[in-house]
Design an enzyme around this catalytic site. Sequence first.
Site, short mmCIF file in Angstrom:
data_model
loop_
_atom_site.label_atom_id
_atom_site.label_comp_id
_atom_site.label_asym_id
_atom_site.label_seq_id
_atom_site.Cartn_x
_atom_site.Cartn_y
_atom_site.Cartn_z
CB CYS A 2 -0.86 0.02 1.25
SG CYS A 2 -1.87 -1.45 1.40
NE ARG A 27 7.06 2.30 -2.05
CZ ARG A 27 7.77 1.98 -0.99
NH1 ARG A 27 7.33 1.10 -0.14
NH2 ARG A 27 8.93 2.55 -0.75
CD1 TRP A 75 -0.43 -6.46 -1.12
CD2 TRP A 75 0.39 -5.75 -3.06
NE1 TRP A 75 0.29 -7.47 -1.67
CE2 TRP A 75 0.81 -7.08 -2.85
CE3 TRP A 75 0.80 -5.10 -4.22
CZ2 TRP A 75 1.61 -7.76 -3.76
CZ3 TRP A 75 1.60 -5.78 -5.12
CH2 TRP A 75 1.99 -7.09 -4.89
CG ASN A 99 0.23 2.22 3.74
OD1 ASN A 99 -0.83 2.16 3.13
ND2 ASN A 99 1.31 2.79 3.26
N GLY A 100 -0.54 -1.02 6.71
CA GLY A 100 -0.23 -1.88 7.85
C GLY A 100 -1.42 -2.77 8.17
CD GLU A 481 16.48 -18.80 -4.19
OE1 GLU A 481 16.18 -19.62 -5.07
OE2 GLU A 481 16.27 -17.59 -4.33
CE LYS A 485 17.97 -15.31 -6.47
NZ LYS A 485 16.78 -16.04 -6.34
CD GLU A 488 17.94 -15.78 -10.72
OE1 GLU A 488 16.88 -15.58 -11.29
OE2 GLU A 488 18.07 -15.69 -9.47
CG HIS A 504 27.13 -40.71 -4.08
ND1 HIS A 504 27.48 -42.02 -3.84
CD2 HIS A 504 26.60 -40.25 -2.92
CE1 HIS A 504 27.17 -42.34 -2.60
NE2 HIS A 504 26.64 -41.28 -2.02
CE LYS A 600 10.48 -10.07 -9.65
NZ LYS A 600 11.45 -10.78 -8.82
C1 F6R Z 1 14.77 -16.42 -9.60
C2 F6R Z 1 13.42 -16.14 -10.01
C3 F6R Z 1 12.72 -17.14 -10.85
C4 F6R Z 1 11.24 -17.26 -10.43
C5 F6R Z 1 10.48 -18.18 -11.39
C6 F6R Z 1 9.06 -18.38 -10.95
O1 F6R Z 1 15.34 -15.39 -8.87
O2 F6R Z 1 12.87 -15.11 -9.70
O3 F6R Z 1 13.33 -18.37 -10.77
O4 F6R Z 1 11.18 -17.74 -9.13
O5 F6R Z 1 10.50 -17.63 -12.68
O6 F6R Z 1 8.39 -17.18 -10.84
P1 F6R Z 1 7.09 -17.03 -9.98
O7 F6R Z 1 7.46 -17.24 -8.57
O8 F6R Z 1 6.60 -15.65 -10.27
O9 F6R Z 1 6.13 -18.08 -10.47
#
Ligand code: F6R
Length: 605
Positions: A2, A27, A75, A99-100, A481, A485, A488, A504, A600
């Site tokens: 929000c 946001r 939101w 907000n909150g 993960e 990161k 990427e 292995h 994204k």
């Molecule tokens: C990695 C990343 C991607 C998403 C994937 C799924 O940093 O952001 O691996 O996690 O594309 O995306 P969502 O979660 O939006 O379904």
Amino acid sequence: MCGIVGYLGEKNTKQILLDGLKELEYRGYDSAGIAVLQNGEFSNYKAIGKLINLEKKTKDFVTEGFAVGIGHTRWATHGKPTELNAHPHLGESSYIVHNGIIENYAQLKKELISDGVTFLSQTDTEVIVHQFEKNLKTQKNAFKAFEKTINELDGAYAILLTTKSEEDTIFFAKHGSPMLVGINSEYEKFFASSDTPLIEHATQVNYFEDGDYGFVNSKEISIFDKDAKKKKAIFTNLSQNKLSAQKDGFRFFMEKEIYEQSDVIADTLMGRLSDDEVIFDEFDKSLFDDGINEIKLCACGTSYHSALSASYLFERYSKIRTSVEIASEFRYREPIMCKDTLFIVISQSGETADTLETLKMAKKAGLKTLVICNVDNSSMVRLADATILTRAGIEKGVASTKAFATQVTIFWMLSLYIAKLRDSLKNEEIIRQISLLREVPASVKVTDEMHEKLKRLSKRYLHGHGFFFIGRDIFFPLALEGALKLKEISYLHAEGYPSGEMKHGPIALADPELFTIALLPEHLHYEKSKSNVEELSARDSTICAISSQEFDKADDFIRISKCKDYMLEFFEMMVVVQLLSLEISVRLGNDVDMPRNLAKSVTVE
Ligand code: F6R
């Protein structure tokens, strides 16, 4: 998340509010609204969806001369994104934006309803304005009524309130959600939940502290602290650089989002924990009864890693059979789907094509479905039988950080929720775990010391022929993960592996140019993990160990704090691997927020 704006002055109030809301668009929001008080009359407009809808609705609305106005982008957390649930909310003669989350709203609402108050929305916010008007009847003025109201609220808030009983005033309060007030030489006053709406309007700003409340009019700004003591505003010059304001002074959105994790996890938890149980208002517990014997989790990328973490928690705590699937694989492998399976999809965006398709398959097969998602009203949220929103706020960095953190938090909560239903954990253990959950926001706070150490360390990890992130149990998905990161945003080769599996095959790669990032939690299989790392160390792999326990076989050592439980170690290590990747990427001169070849939201298969 929000957003709030407020204005008091003689310029075009409508336009200032709409422009301010536009600056908060990044946001994320699902509805918006404004309320303007001028010449003793309120004008109020709300619209769901994008701001353009609100702009269309206010096309013929003109503000001239002195006015006070408040605006909001919402939101959804309590109640669907509808016009009735959009802010500002009306009492009888006052409007509020907030907000909150008000944790005791249900109790206050019950009392107000028994006093005869009618509620129009499903929000927690609406109770504040009615409570204020109830207090107005007994207090000597609007400020006293506002002060009393604030004292009656539990939870987090940033609030602006305007009322006909004091037409030239905006009342404000801040506790746990950000808010600032801006001024200029023309005696105008501006409010917002972040810097950006104030740029080009205000020259100086005062950031409110938790517990601050008070009022402004054209002549004065009166601020009181949590002990009701009057305090002086501390004004600082406002930088007029918009992009840097959106990043709150951080170099990258990803960095800001890593730092934000403490706040967003607090939002994720808010209103969902009592002392001895986890509460999810958003669905009925029957979702997990009625013959459900298995949970299947399906997702992509980072969300898949959080799903893998969930499988450890669900089997360990909830004692329910759990399997995890990569969505793009599941779609085409002609899977057997049984009706005793609860199908859970996990997605930050709620739009990922592969995950969405698996949800459609599960629905078609007649399975009960649940989505863990960050975006209300997204395709998956609209389709699934039930939704849990992660409340991470919009994530701009392509490499997901805070979305992952909130997903794992939800899964930890959900595992306890199911454990209670299935009676698979003793009540004392649930109580213990709930108190641990409350510690997560503190455990993910980034310290200057840790960040500086990782900045320094990063320069040693810019080359080599590969990285292995290794961990056992739930630290294996965290290793995956961490590796994701790093690859990427640094474009270096990295893999996540279960520590016990290295011997292995992959151990053949071990040499000084192979970097092993070893996750060594004190509270989960420490000795076993340690001996796996020693095997690599003996073969001269360069080791960077992350642990609270001193480890002398490592070339580099990153010390996390001594935690009470492995899940708190999990969250601390999560921050370490995120920041390490970030700093390596920065040193390599890469585009941290928009890495090459990535998008994204992946809405194609
Ligand atoms: C990695 C990343 C991607 C998403 C994937 C799924 O940093 O952001 O691996 O996690 O594309 O995306 P969502 O979660 O939006 O379904």
